[in-house]
Design a protein around this motif. Structure first.
Motif, PDB file in Angstrom:
ATOM      1  N   PHE A 161      17.150 -44.371 -53.003  1.00 40.12           N
ATOM      2  CA  PHE A 161      18.479 -44.015 -52.503  1.00 40.12           C
ATOM      3  C   PHE A 161      18.650 -44.472 -51.057  1.00 40.12           C
ATOM      4  CE2 PHE A 161      21.277 -40.435 -50.801  1.00 40.12           C
ATOM      5  CZ  PHE A 161      22.455 -41.011 -51.245  1.00 40.12           C
ATOM      6  N   TRP A 162      17.642 -44.247 -50.225  1.00 42.80           N
ATOM      7  CA  TRP A 162      17.697 -44.710 -48.836  1.00 42.80           C
ATOM      8  C   TRP A 162      17.823 -46.226 -48.763  1.00 42.80           C
ATOM      9  CZ3 TRP A 162      18.676 -42.952 -44.200  1.00 42.80           C
ATOM     10  CH2 TRP A 162      18.501 -41.607 -43.897  1.00 42.80           C
ATOM     11  N   ASN A 163      17.018 -46.925 -49.530  1.00 38.55           N
ATOM     12  CA  ASN A 163      17.027 -48.386 -49.495  1.00 38.55           C
ATOM     13  C   ASN A 163      18.380 -48.939 -49.911  1.00 38.55           C
ATOM     14  OD1 ASN A 163      15.453 -50.920 -49.136  1.00 38.55           O
ATOM     15  ND2 ASN A 163      15.857 -51.174 -51.320  1.00 38.55           N
ATOM     16  N   ASN A 164      18.949 -48.381 -50.982  1.00 38.48           N
ATOM     17  CA  ASN A 164      20.265 -48.839 -51.444  1.00 38.48           C
ATOM     18  C   ASN A 164      21.346 -48.532 -50.411  1.00 38.48           C
ATOM     19  OD1 ASN A 164      19.125 -49.734 -53.832  1.00 38.48           O
ATOM     20  ND2 ASN A 164      19.655 -47.891 -54.980  1.00 38.48           N
ATOM     21  N   THR A 165      21.239 -47.376 -49.763  1.00 39.99           N
ATOM     22  CA  THR A 165      22.235 -46.989 -48.766  1.00 39.99           C
ATOM     23  C   THR A 165      22.180 -47.900 -47.548  1.00 39.99           C
ATOM     24  OG1 THR A 165      22.125 -44.675 -49.473  1.00 39.99           O
ATOM     25  CG2 THR A 165      23.040 -45.102 -47.288  1.00 39.99           C
ATOM     26  N   LEU A 166      20.977 -48.213 -47.095  1.00 39.71           N
ATOM     27  CA  LEU A 166      20.828 -49.072 -45.920  1.00 39.71           C
ATOM     28  C   LEU A 166      21.346 -50.480 -46.173  1.00 39.71           C
ATOM     29  CD1 LEU A 166      17.266 -47.930 -44.761  1.00 39.71           C
ATOM     30  CD2 LEU A 166      19.436 -47.492 -43.593  1.00 39.71           C
ATOM     31  N   GLN A 167      21.350 -50.895 -47.427  1.00 36.24           N
ATOM     32  CA  GLN A 167      21.839 -52.237 -47.771  1.00 36.24           C
ATOM     33  C   GLN A 167      23.329 -52.242 -48.107  1.00 36.24           C
ATOM     34  OE1 GLN A 167      19.345 -53.672 -50.953  1.00 36.24           O
ATOM     35  NE2 GLN A 167      17.511 -53.793 -49.675  1.00 36.24           N
ATOM     36  N   GLY A 168      23.919 -51.049 -48.246  1.00 38.22           N
ATOM     37  CA  GLY A 168      25.327 -50.966 -48.627  1.00 38.22           C
ATOM     38  C   GLY A 168      26.248 -50.837 -47.422  1.00 38.22           C
ATOM     39  N   GLN A 169      27.529 -50.694 -47.709  1.00 35.04           N
ATOM     40  CA  GLN A 169      28.537 -50.641 -46.660  1.00 35.04           C
ATOM     41  C   GLN A 169      28.816 -49.213 -46.176  1.00 35.04           C
ATOM     42  OE1 GLN A 169      31.972 -52.661 -48.229  1.00 35.04           O
ATOM     43  NE2 GLN A 169      31.012 -54.685 -48.140  1.00 35.04           N
ATOM     44  N   GLN A 170      28.413 -48.200 -46.937  1.00 28.03           N
ATOM     45  CA  GLN A 170      28.723 -46.826 -46.555  1.00 28.03           C
ATOM     46  C   GLN A 170      27.872 -46.327 -45.393  1.00 28.03           C
ATOM     47  OE1 GLN A 170      28.403 -45.039 -50.586  1.00 28.03           O
ATOM     48  NE2 GLN A 170      30.471 -44.275 -50.232  1.00 28.03           N
ATOM     49  N   PHE A 171      26.723 -46.952 -45.158  1.00 27.27           N
ATOM     50  CA  PHE A 171      25.845 -46.488 -44.091  1.00 27.27           C
ATOM     51  C   PHE A 171      26.545 -46.572 -42.739  1.00 27.27           C
ATOM     52  CE2 PHE A 171      22.476 -47.143 -40.904  1.00 27.27           C
ATOM     53  CZ  PHE A 171      21.779 -45.956 -41.086  1.00 27.27           C
ATOM     54  N   SER A 172      27.214 -47.662 -42.494  1.00 25.72           N
ATOM     55  CA  SER A 172      27.934 -47.831 -41.221  1.00 25.72           C
ATOM     56  C   SER A 172      29.009 -46.759 -41.064  1.00 25.72           C
ATOM     57  CB  SER A 172      28.557 -49.226 -41.149  1.00 25.72           C
ATOM     58  OG  SER A 172      29.308 -49.383 -39.964  1.00 25.72           O
ATOM     59  N   ALA A 173      29.700 -46.440 -42.161  1.00 23.22           N
ATOM     60  CA  ALA A 173      30.746 -45.415 -42.107  1.00 23.22           C
ATOM     61  C   ALA A 173      30.157 -44.040 -41.797  1.00 23.22           C
ATOM     62  CB  ALA A 173      31.498 -45.384 -43.442  1.00 23.22           C
ATOM     63  N   ILE A 174      28.966 -43.753 -42.334  1.00 25.61           N
ATOM     64  CA  ILE A 174      28.316 -42.479 -42.044  1.00 25.61           C
ATOM     65  C   ILE A 174      27.932 -42.416 -40.572  1.00 25.61           C
ATOM     66  CG2 ILE A 174      26.308 -41.023 -42.552  1.00 25.61           C
ATOM     67  CD1 ILE A 174      26.312 -42.240 -45.380  1.00 25.61           C
ATOM     68  N   CYS A 175      27.425 -43.518 -40.040  1.00 21.45           N
ATOM     69  CA  CYS A 175      27.056 -43.559 -38.621  1.00 21.45           C
ATOM     70  C   CYS A 175      28.250 -43.208 -37.730  1.00 21.45           C
ATOM     71  CB  CYS A 175      26.527 -44.944 -38.251  1.00 21.45           C
ATOM     72  SG  CYS A 175      24.930 -45.368 -38.995  1.00 21.45           S
ATOM     73  N   GLN A 176      29.423 -43.690 -38.104  1.00 25.72           N
ATOM     74  CA  GLN A 176      30.617 -43.469 -37.287  1.00 25.72           C
ATOM     75  C   GLN A 176      31.131 -42.031 -37.385  1.00 25.72           C
ATOM     76  OE1 GLN A 176      33.503 -46.514 -38.257  1.00 25.72           O
ATOM     77  NE2 GLN A 176      31.950 -48.125 -38.189  1.00 25.72           N
ATOM     78  N   LEU A 177      30.657 -41.286 -38.375  1.00 26.32           N
ATOM     79  CA  LEU A 177      31.094 -39.888 -38.526  1.00 26.32           C
ATOM     80  C   LEU A 177      30.399 -38.961 -37.544  1.00 26.32           C
ATOM     81  CD1 LEU A 177      31.126 -39.498 -42.429  1.00 26.32           C
ATOM     82  CD2 LEU A 177      33.129 -39.479 -40.925  1.00 26.32           C
TER      83      LEU A 177
END
Length: 290
Positions: A161-177
């Protein structure tokens, strides 16, 4: 140490039922935890998932019987809960590296895993940097993946799950939250019921929940916060283990059973090292007047 006695009693229950059905729920009840948190704690303290420990103990006993008795392999398999010869064969080879039939040969090398004995040891190791924080309810927002009560399965699924998230586009959006404490990217295991368990990759925030994400409110609590510098995975696992073995027994606190929070720095590219924190909710021990 009451919690160590409870763990030891749970192990005694398991040992007494190696040749019967073992209820994880009953073992957890004896240890005074939910099934999920019992398995989680066991894996950190023992260094092995509960299911793997039970498998090793059963295969240890099965090997003894294969060598000292003339019982049929299928009868021994059934005794230790394996209705399929194939599944028993696979489990036996995973522990011993040979087939059950080969285990009867004199001079063959087998692996014996003795019962775990829980005790508090004076480690004399490195200091654990921590501080205590009183915090109001915190709201996290992010993405999540379902977990199960079997920690062995979770230990496989969460890294994916972590690996897929880090490669996806949602990770950046979570960082901005992230705009609340604890600052950073959070890994949070949340148990509500046996069929409602999730691992979140999220941020503490008061911002609206974006489409495709989920929110969750963690109650107000007292937190012990451990700080680390180094490899994320190894250090976080080490903190949980040392928390139960070295910190908790002497702290005057009890584990509160709330979601545990892993805190990682916000970064643009995947990294395995850096400063991280582990937040574990605790409560003062109840005083027992004699």
């Amino acid at each position: 140490m009451e919690w160590l006695n409870n763990l030891s009693n749970a192990i005694e229950y398991i040992e007494n039922n190696l040749d019967k059905e073992i209820s994880y729920e009953e073992a957890a009840r004896i240890a005074c935890y939910s099934t999920f948190y019992f398995q989680r704690m066991f894996s950190y303290v023992a260094g092995i998932p509960l299911s793997n420990y039970i498998r090793r103990r059963r295969m240890t006993q099965a090997a003894f019987e294969l060598q000292r008795t003339d019982k049929k392999v299928i009868d021994i398999a059934l005794k230790y809960g394996y209705t399929s010869p194939t599944s028993f064969n696979r489990a036996f080879q995973n522990v011993h590296g040979i087939t059950p039939a080969a285990a009867r040969n004199m001079g063959i090398t087998l692996n014996a895993y003795p019962p775990i004995k829980f005790s508090v040891k004076v480690m004399g190791g490195s200091a654990m940097s921590y501080y205590i924080a009183e915090k109001e309810a915190m709201r996290i927002v992010g993405i999540r993946t379902p977990l199960v009560e079997d920690m062995e399965e979770n230990q496989k699924s969460v890294p994916v799950f972590w690996n897929n998230t880090l490669q996806g586009q949602q990770f950046s959006a979570i960082c901005q939250l992230s705009n609340q404490e604890p600052q950073g990217i959070l890994g949070v295991s949340i148990y509500q019921s046996p069929k409602d368990i999730f691992y979140y990759i999220a941020a503490a925030t008061d911002k609206p929940i974006p489409t495709g994400m989920y929110g969750y409110e963690i109650p107000a609590a007292t937190w012990v916060v451990f700080e680390n510098d180094g490899r994320f995975k190894e250090n976080v696992q080490s903190v949980f283990q040392r928390f139960y073995i070295e910190w908790l027994p002497f702290s005057g606190y009890e584990y509160a059973g709330l979601p545990d929070i892993e805190v990682y720095p916000i970064y643009e590219k995947k990294t395995l090292n850096g400063h991280s924190e582990v937040w574990i909710a605790v409560k003062k021990k109840r005083r027992v007047d004699l």
